[in-house]
Design a protein around this motif. Structure first.
Motif: not given
Length: 270
Positions: A148-166
């Motif tokens: 609990g010393d640091m809060d956390i936020s997540e970006l689980r999606e990418k902006p539209a149009g991003r190429l898939p990462i392999d």
């Protein structure tokens, strides 16, 4: 605030940081964004500058390269409150860097900084909020979030149009296949980055060295292969990174703790 923003490469962490800085600017205070390397700091500036200009935000950069009158001008504007956001490297927490009213400190790839370095930046203002950006949180950071010393936020999606990462792991015995795949990418006019943990060969480690890989690729592909590492002058780094030739290639050196192989945004043809 002491918050970790976790998201994959290309998920939009820099834009989130800019939006936070914009809120601070509307309140009449200042923000700082600290990156571990000059190249990364300038990449951030390239992303931020056009958006900030459209929003009426005043942005500047401060790294070890800014010297003399240019550096003095940035420091004067910062102290006078004529800058809303300062992007930079370790240069940001040096003693002579004085903010008029720092309210937000954004630290990118925080695992590349020591605890005291991060605190030194936050202590340049009063009750400074700290936003940490990472694609690869280290165990100590995860412990901070757990207790609990640091809060956390997540970006689980990418902006539209991003190429898939392999992302793939290939054994050293298949190195020739990797080089052949690079050759096919060159034929398609694509750009390739080969990231190595060392600059030059070491007697104490068998990790890949950028200079060795550079010589190998240069012998195989000839002109168009370039080399970037921390010992080069700023102008030499720029010449390698900013080349507009479609088939420009670069061999990077970066510490093992740097961003993962997922920074490759094109699907390789193995």
């Amino acid at each position: 605030m002491l918050r970790l923003l976790q998201g994959d490469v290309g998920s939009g962490k820099t834009v989130v940081a800019l939006l936070a800085a914009a809120a601070i600017a509307e309140a009449g205070r200042q923000s700082a964004l600290m990156a571990p390397t000059e190249i990364l700091a300038r990449q951030h500036l390239k992303t931020i500058a056009p958006l900030a200009e459209a929003a009426g935000m005043r942005v500047a950069i401060l790294t070890g390269r800014e010297r003399g009158r240019e550096r003095a001008d940035v420091l004067e504007r910062l102290a006078a409150g004529d800058l809303d956001l300062l992007v930079g490297t370790h240069a940001l927490f040096q003693e002579e860097v004085a903010f008029r009213d720092l309210a937000l400190a954004v630290v990118d790839e925080q695992h590349r900084f020591g605890v005291h370095q991060r605190l030194a930046l936050a202590q340049k203002g009063e009750a400074v909020d700290v936003l940490v950006l990472t694609a690869t949180p280290i165990p100590r950071t995860l412990v901070l979030t757990y207790f609990g010393d640091m809060d956390i936020s997540e970006l689980r999606e990418k902006p539209a149009g991003r190429l898939p990462i392999d992302t793939r792991a290939v054994p050293l015995g298949r190195l020739d296949e990797v080089v052949a795949a690079i050759g096919r990418a060159f034929e398609r006019g694509e750009r390739v980055y080969w990231v190595c943990p060392l600059i030059e060969e070491s007697e104490n480690s068998d990790l890949a060295a950028a200079e060795d890989r550079f010589r190998m690729l240069l012998e195989r592909f000839g002109a168009g292969v370039d080399l970037v590492h921390g010992r080069l002058k700023g102008s030499e780094k720029d010449a390698a990174m900013e080349s507009s030739r479609p088939a420009q290639r670069a061999c990077w050196s970066r510490p093992p703790s740097s961003r993962s192989a997922s920074t490759c945004r094109r699907r390789p043809s193995w």
